[in-house]
Design a protein around this motif. Structure first.
Motif, PDB file in Angstrom:
ATOM      1  N   TRP A  56       0.844  -1.206   0.000  1.00  7.68           N
ATOM      2  CA  TRP A  56       0.000   0.000   0.000  1.00  7.68           C
ATOM      3  C   TRP A  56       0.872   1.246   0.000  1.00  7.68           C
ATOM      4  O   TRP A  56       0.651   2.183  -0.776  1.00  7.68           O
ATOM      5  CB  TRP A  56      -0.907  -0.029   1.219  1.00  7.68           C
ATOM      6  CG  TRP A  56      -1.806   1.149   1.420  1.00  7.68           C
ATOM      7  CD1 TRP A  56      -2.920   1.468   0.695  1.00  7.68           C
ATOM      8  CD2 TRP A  56      -1.700   2.151   2.440  1.00  7.68           C
ATOM      9  NE1 TRP A  56      -3.524   2.616   1.202  1.00  7.68           N
ATOM     10  CE2 TRP A  56      -2.784   3.050   2.274  1.00  7.68           C
ATOM     11  CE3 TRP A  56      -0.801   2.369   3.482  1.00  7.68           C
ATOM     12  CZ2 TRP A  56      -2.974   4.153   3.098  1.00  7.68           C
ATOM     13  CZ3 TRP A  56      -0.996   3.474   4.314  1.00  7.68           C
ATOM     14  CH2 TRP A  56      -2.076   4.349   4.113  1.00  7.68           C
ATOM     15  N   ASN A  57       1.889   1.247   0.849  1.00 10.34           N
ATOM     16  CA  ASN A  57       2.811   2.380   0.900  1.00 10.34           C
ATOM     17  C   ASN A  57       3.556   2.545  -0.426  1.00 10.34           C
ATOM     18  O   ASN A  57       3.775   3.667  -0.901  1.00 10.34           O
ATOM     19  CB  ASN A  57       3.815   2.175   2.038  1.00 10.34           C
ATOM     20  CG  ASN A  57       4.738   3.360   2.243  1.00 10.34           C
ATOM     21  OD1 ASN A  57       4.378   4.365   2.836  1.00 10.34           O
ATOM     22  ND2 ASN A  57       5.964   3.245   1.738  1.00 10.34           N
ATOM     23  N   CYS A  58       3.926   1.419  -1.060  1.00 10.69           N
ATOM     24  CA  CYS A  58       4.613   1.473  -2.357  1.00 10.69           C
ATOM     25  C   CYS A  58       3.722   2.076  -3.430  1.00 10.69           C
ATOM     26  O   CYS A  58       4.180   2.885  -4.257  1.00 10.69           O
ATOM     27  CB  CYS A  58       5.047   0.072  -2.784  1.00 10.69           C
ATOM     28  SG  CYS A  58       6.402  -0.617  -1.815  1.00 10.69           S
ATOM     29  N   GLU A  59       2.449   1.692  -3.435  1.00  8.17           N
ATOM     30  CA  GLU A  59       1.511   2.216  -4.432  1.00  8.17           C
ATOM     31  C   GLU A  59       1.317   3.726  -4.243  1.00  8.17           C
ATOM     32  O   GLU A  59       1.294   4.492  -5.206  1.00  8.17           O
ATOM     33  CB  GLU A  59       0.166   1.493  -4.313  1.00  8.17           C
ATOM     34  CG  GLU A  59       0.213   0.019  -4.679  1.00  8.17           C
ATOM     35  CD  GLU A  59       0.256  -0.222  -6.176  1.00  8.17           C
ATOM     36  OE1 GLU A  59       0.338   0.755  -6.946  1.00  8.17           O
ATOM     37  OE2 GLU A  59       0.210  -1.393  -6.582  1.00  8.17           O
ATOM     38  N   ILE A  60       1.161   4.144  -3.000  1.00  6.47           N
ATOM     39  CA  ILE A  60       1.005   5.566  -2.701  1.00  6.47           C
ATOM     40  C   ILE A  60       2.256   6.334  -3.129  1.00  6.47           C
ATOM     41  O   ILE A  60       2.178   7.411  -3.725  1.00  6.47           O
ATOM     42  CB  ILE A  60       0.722   5.782  -1.202  1.00  6.47           C
ATOM     43  CG1 ILE A  60      -0.677   5.272  -0.859  1.00  6.47           C
ATOM     44  CG2 ILE A  60       0.848   7.255  -0.818  1.00  6.47           C
ATOM     45  CD1 ILE A  60      -0.992   5.297   0.626  1.00  6.47           C
ATOM     46  N   SER A  61       3.426   5.762  -2.838  1.00  6.61           N
ATOM     47  CA  SER A  61       4.691   6.404  -3.193  1.00  6.61           C
ATOM     48  C   SER A  61       4.792   6.609  -4.694  1.00  6.61           C
ATOM     49  O   SER A  61       5.242   7.660  -5.169  1.00  6.61           O
ATOM     50  CB  SER A  61       5.871   5.556  -2.703  1.00  6.61           C
ATOM     51  OG  SER A  61       5.862   5.426  -1.295  1.00  6.61           O
ATOM     52  N   SER A  62       4.376   5.591  -5.449  1.00  8.69           N
ATOM     53  CA  SER A  62       4.446   5.673  -6.908  1.00  8.69           C
ATOM     54  C   SER A  62       3.564   6.798  -7.447  1.00  8.69           C
ATOM     55  O   SER A  62       3.997   7.582  -8.310  1.00  8.69           O
ATOM     56  CB  SER A  62       4.015   4.331  -7.510  1.00  8.69           C
ATOM     57  OG  SER A  62       3.992   4.395  -8.914  1.00  8.69           O
ATOM     58  N   CYS A  63       2.344   6.894  -6.935  1.00  3.92           N
ATOM     59  CA  CYS A  63       1.420   7.937  -7.399  1.00  3.92           C
ATOM     60  C   CYS A  63       1.905   9.323  -7.014  1.00  3.92           C
ATOM     61  O   CYS A  63       1.902  10.253  -7.836  1.00  3.92           O
ATOM     62  CB  CYS A  63       0.022   7.700  -6.835  1.00  3.92           C
ATOM     63  SG  CYS A  63      -0.773   6.198  -7.429  1.00  3.92           S
ATOM     64  N   PHE A  64       2.331   9.483  -5.762  1.00  2.57           N
ATOM     65  CA  PHE A  64       2.815  10.784  -5.298  1.00  2.57           C
ATOM     66  C   PHE A  64       4.083  11.189  -6.051  1.00  2.57           C
ATOM     67  O   PHE A  64       4.288  12.370  -6.338  1.00  2.57           O
ATOM     68  CB  PHE A  64       3.085  10.765  -3.796  1.00  2.57           C
ATOM     69  CG  PHE A  64       1.952  11.276  -2.970  1.00  2.57           C
ATOM     70  CD1 PHE A  64       1.536  12.594  -3.063  1.00  2.57           C
ATOM     71  CD2 PHE A  64       1.298  10.444  -2.082  1.00  2.57           C
ATOM     72  CE1 PHE A  64       0.484  13.075  -2.296  1.00  2.57           C
ATOM     73  CE2 PHE A  64       0.235  10.915  -1.308  1.00  2.57           C
ATOM     74  CZ  PHE A  64      -0.162  12.233  -1.416  1.00  2.57           C
ATOM     75  N   SER A  65       4.935  10.215  -6.351  1.00  2.52           N
ATOM     76  CA  SER A  65       6.182  10.527  -7.048  1.00  2.52           C
ATOM     77  C   SER A  65       5.899  11.180  -8.397  1.00  2.52           C
ATOM     78  O   SER A  65       6.547  12.167  -8.775  1.00  2.52           O
ATOM     79  CB  SER A  65       6.986   9.238  -7.251  1.00  2.52           C
ATOM     80  OG  SER A  65       8.181   9.505  -7.955  1.00  2.52           O
ATOM     81  N   THR A  66       4.903  10.647  -9.128  1.00  2.00           N
ATOM     82  CA  THR A  66       4.557  11.217 -10.424  1.00  2.00           C
ATOM     83  C   THR A  66       3.964  12.611 -10.280  1.00  2.00           C
ATOM     84  O   THR A  66       4.360  13.545 -10.986  1.00  2.00           O
ATOM     85  CB  THR A  66       3.560  10.306 -11.163  1.00  2.00           C
ATOM     86  OG1 THR A  66       4.135   9.009 -11.317  1.00  2.00           O
ATOM     87  CG2 THR A  66       3.210  10.874 -12.532  1.00  2.00           C
TER      88      THR A  66
END
Length: 308
Positions: free
Chosen positions: A39-49
């Motif tokens: 979940w944290n990885c998915e959030i990180s990916s979206c926020f990174s973009t």
């Protein structure tokens, strides 16, 4: 991703790292902790973009505003770019970012880096420092270029007031802290306290997060700061990002149902069984209640349905 061997995954990322998920989210099993890690990885990916667009827009708007006020944006004015002309105002530490790039290029026959090259290479901290060092006497000319849709532009003289100006750009420091944690692969849900530095002595505006509800609140706060900044800098891009797949996915991840899908430990994974569109229609209520993505396929093609 769905790790097939929980013990191996814990060995790779380290038990203390997963323990922080166990204690914070009050989960008992390794599978649940791993799911929240995902979940944290998915959030990180979206926020990174999203933050990459924020950073690019901010630095280009600052460069444009400063260039228009001090010089041409793509050429040297009297032998200097705008940052050279206000070097004493920016200070030694801020100028080190520029000078390091120049030193890397200070070899025979290699051209001096252009303004665009320097803009693309300096750290994000450089731009937050520039914003904080803009001379009040020039604020009414520069800030409306950086933030063309900011409400302070209704009366540009408001940009001259130090406290008003500081509050208007305070978002950048909070987003910068969040961005640094993202860059260092830290758990994004672990938020520190927020201090109000505009008064002396500083007081605490928000305590550090202590549970998942706190984290959701702070994630939404970051999104709100992001929205306000993007809206002020470029309305068209803001609306495009608001309707982007990254933002839609992030909205879902930060919802109660989105988080619960991962807290259960297994339902964030796509169900192995494949359903036809007719089966999806007939079983729709149950699929929504189950809160798990399912594969859909027919003769035309295939896809994934993710319950909101």
């Amino acid at each position: 991703m769905h790790p097939t061997d929980p013990d191996n995954f814990e060995y790779v990322v380290a038990k203390p790292r997963l323990d922080s998920y166990r204690s914070y989210f009050k989960v008992a099993t390794t599978e649940e902790a791993i799911a929240l890690y995902m979940w944290n990885c998915e959030i990180s990916s979206c926020f990174s973009t999203l933050l990459s667009y924020f950073e690019i827009t901010l630095r280009n708007n600052i460069h444009r505003g400063m260039s228009l006020h001090y010089s041409d944006p793509h050429s040297v004015f009297e032998g200097k770019y705008w940052w050279d002309r206000i070097e004493s105002e920016l200070g030694r530490k801020t100028m080190e970012s520029v000078n390091k790039i120049r030193l890397k290029n200070s070899v025979p026959l290699k051209p001096v880096p252009s303004a665009d090259e320097i803009v693309s290479r300096v750290s994000f901290g450089f731009w937050s420092s520039v914003l904080g060092h803009i001379n009040a006497a020039h604020a009414t000319a520069i800030f409306p270029v950086i933030f063309p849709h900011h409400h302070l532009n209704e009366n540009t003289n408001q940009w001259r007031d130090a406290t008003t100006r500081k509050n208007a750009i305070s978002f950048i420091y909070e987003i910068n802290q969040f961005r640094n944690r993202l860059a260092h692969h830290e758990p994004l849900w672990k938020f520190g306290r927020i201090m109000d530095m505009s008064i002396k002595p500083a007081i605490m505006k928000m305590p550090e997060s202590s549970n998942f509800l706190d984290s959701i609140e702070r994630f939404l706060r970051i999104l709100n700061l992001f929205d306000g900044a993007m809206r002020a800098m470029n309305l068209t891009l803001y609306n495009d990002l608001l309707n982007s797949s990254w933002r839609n996915k992030l909205n879902q991840l930060l919802s109660f149902r989105g988080l619960e899908r991962y807290r259960t430990g297994k339902y964030y994974c796509i169900n192995d069984s494949v359903k036809t569109p007719d089966q999806l229609s007939m079983e729709f209520s149950g699929i929504l209640a189950n809160n798990r993505p399912v594969r859909i396929a027919d003769a035309v093609g295939a896809g994934v349905f993710v319950p909101d």
